[in-house]
Design a protein around this motif. Structure first.
Motif, mmCIF file in Angstrom:
data_model
loop_
_atom_site.group_PDB
_atom_site.id
_atom_site.type_symbol
_atom_site.label_atom_id
_atom_site.label_comp_id
_atom_site.label_asym_id
_atom_site.label_seq_id
_atom_site.Cartn_x
_atom_site.Cartn_y
_atom_site.Cartn_z
ATOM 1 N N ARG A 407 4.207 2.656 1.451
ATOM 2 C CA ARG A 407 4.312 1.775 2.478
ATOM 3 C C ARG A 407 3.063 0.745 2.591
ATOM 4 O O ARG A 407 3.370 -0.585 2.621
ATOM 5 N N ARG A 410 3.795 -1.342 -0.764
ATOM 6 C CA ARG A 410 4.442 -2.398 -0.546
ATOM 7 C C ARG A 410 3.768 -3.688 0.083
ATOM 8 O O ARG A 410 4.129 -5.042 -0.402
ATOM 9 N N LYS A 411 3.084 -3.573 1.106
ATOM 10 C CA LYS A 411 2.400 -4.571 1.655
ATOM 11 C C LYS A 411 1.290 -5.292 0.747
ATOM 12 O O LYS A 411 1.267 -6.321 0.897
#
Length: 453
Positions: A407, A410-411
């Protein structure tokens, strides 16, 4: 005198010069000529001539001798290289392979008879000539591999002694047109070829240092892995004069980093297709992706920004696909290019373009940005259908740190891309795949990466 007889007659002139280095042992041209005769006799005794023969093995001296012996007995060769069993089975079916050969310990020839009959029309017609041939397969980077039949007589006729041969490391295997080109060029000019079946960056660097290798022909994927490994800093690579690269589009960032890491080495872009062979090429400069193509037997033209090529040494034909040549012998390569005088820049395959809201995106330009992130080892970009924009950009990432928070990653990718790419080029979806994105040829295989999602 046919092309092979002429080719092998030069071996006698080169005599005790070192032709091959394998596992820290030297093999002379005289040795190679003797082993070709030895394997020719063995094959003839076994009745393996004028047939379709697959063989397993990479660049060992015995395999190279067997390679020429099979040609001498007018077989159609199907080199299997490092392909896996599933791929090999597909190759057997496409090429109607009759025998499969390998060399066991103590130089024992292992023969597997598949008892196959030839049903392929292209092979049937070619075998009526009683000429040697070779079948190569596409990497299947965009789907089912195509079998390509070449006439060995025509192929060998291109390699004539008299050119300069540098001490070269054979990186691309015998099941690749680039690997065959390296071997035939070296042997026809009395050069020394260092062969090895371990292609890790550390091993390649050690071989360069040990054998004072001058020419390193590799793929952009390998060069990116070499830079990331920093193995080149641990060895003396001062003997290197040229690093040539081909088989896929070179990321601009990788090329610039390479030029910085090897300031005294000439970086040369090569271009070739399994259907057509390797063209003569000249890079504008070591840090430039602009290259001039053509020369010798090749003609080049550009139609609607797509590269077309014509040559008399082209393949006989596909075994499992329609002919790609028009009625004048020109082939549409499918490569989209920009032009600047006598130079072209290859942007990518026409078939891989992602159209987002009517705007074109080349996967390579997005990969070029993402591969600069220190957290990413490999990345593959492709398009995915979308009801609103037609397609969206998707990235599959192999992280350097296998335990990374996906997560968070991805950012990080979104933030990195927003500073460097137009909005429609930024990956909408990011997947993580910890397996390699390249095959045994160190070439990116998009279709296989996509299939694993």
């Amino acid at each position: 005198m046919n092309s092979l007889e002429r080719f092998l007659s030069d071996f006698g002139d080169y005599g005790d010069k070192t032709a091959l280095i394998w596992n820290e042992q030297n093999y002379s041209y005289t040795w190679l000529l003797d082993r070709i005769k030895y394997w020719s006799n063995i094959l003839a005794d076994e009745g393996i001539e004028k047939s379709i023969v697959g063989f397993r093995g990479d660049y060992s001296p015995e395999i190279i001798a067997l390679f020429f012996a099979l040609i001498q007995l007018k077989n159609i060769l199907v080199p299997l290289g490092g392909s896996n069993k599933e791929e090999q089975k597909r190759y057997f079916d496409i090429a109607d392979v009759h025998y499969i050969l390998s060399i066991a310990d103590r130089e024992r020839l292992v023969i597997e008879d598949l008892k196959t009959s030839v049903g392929n029309a292209v092979l049937t017609e070619f075998m009526q000539r009683q000429s040697p041939g070779i079948v190569l397969f596409s990497s299947g980077s965009t789907g089912t591999p195509k079998g390509m039949l070449h006439d060995c007589e025509r192929l060998l006729s291109k390699y004539v002694r008299g050119k300069k041969a540098l001490t070269t490391l054979a990186f691309l295997a015998l099941d690749h047109i680039g690997g065959i080109n390296t071997l035939l060029y070296q042997l026809s000019n009395g050069g020394t070829t260092v062969t090895n079946d371990d292609r890790r960056p550390e091993t390649i660097c050690r071989l360069i240092e040990s054998y004072q290798i001058e020419l390193l022909p590799v793929s952009p994927t390998f060069l990116n892995l070499l830079l990331m490994s920093e193995a080149y800093k641990e060895y003396d690579l001062s003997s290197l004069k040229i690093i040539s690269y081909g088989t896929e589009v070179m990321p601009e960032s990788t090329l610039l980093a390479l030029a910085n890491a090897f300031p005294g080495v000439r970086l040369k872009q090569t271009y070739g297709l399994s259907e057509l062979g390797i063209l003569s090429s000249k890079s504008e400069s070591s840090d430039s992706k602009w290259v001039s193509l053509g020369g010798e037997d090749y003609q080049v033209k550009i139609v609607d920004n797509v590269l077309w090529i014509k040559t008399n040494s082209a393949m006989v034909g596909y075994l499992n696909a329609p002919s790609p040549f028009d009625d004048q012998g020109w082939m549409n390569t499918g490569d989209v290019v920009e032009r600047k005088g006598d130079y072209v820049k290859i942007l990518g395959r026409q078939s891989e373009i992602i159209v987002v809201g009517g705007l074109k995106v080349f996967p390579q330009e997005v990969e070029d940005v993402l591969v600069q992130m220190p957290e990413i080892e490999e990345v593959t970009v492709f398009g995915e259908p979308n009801v609103i924009t037609g397609n969206v950009v998707v990235a599959v990432v192999k992280p350097l740190d296998r335990s990374i928070d996906e997560r968070k990653m991805r950012k990080l990718i979104q933030s990195y891309c927003k500073q460097r790419l137009q909005s429609y080029k930024i990956p909408v979806k990011v997947y993580f795949n910890k397996s390699e994105h390249h095959n045994h040829r160190y070439k990116k295989i998009r279709s296989k990466v996509m299939q694993k999602l």
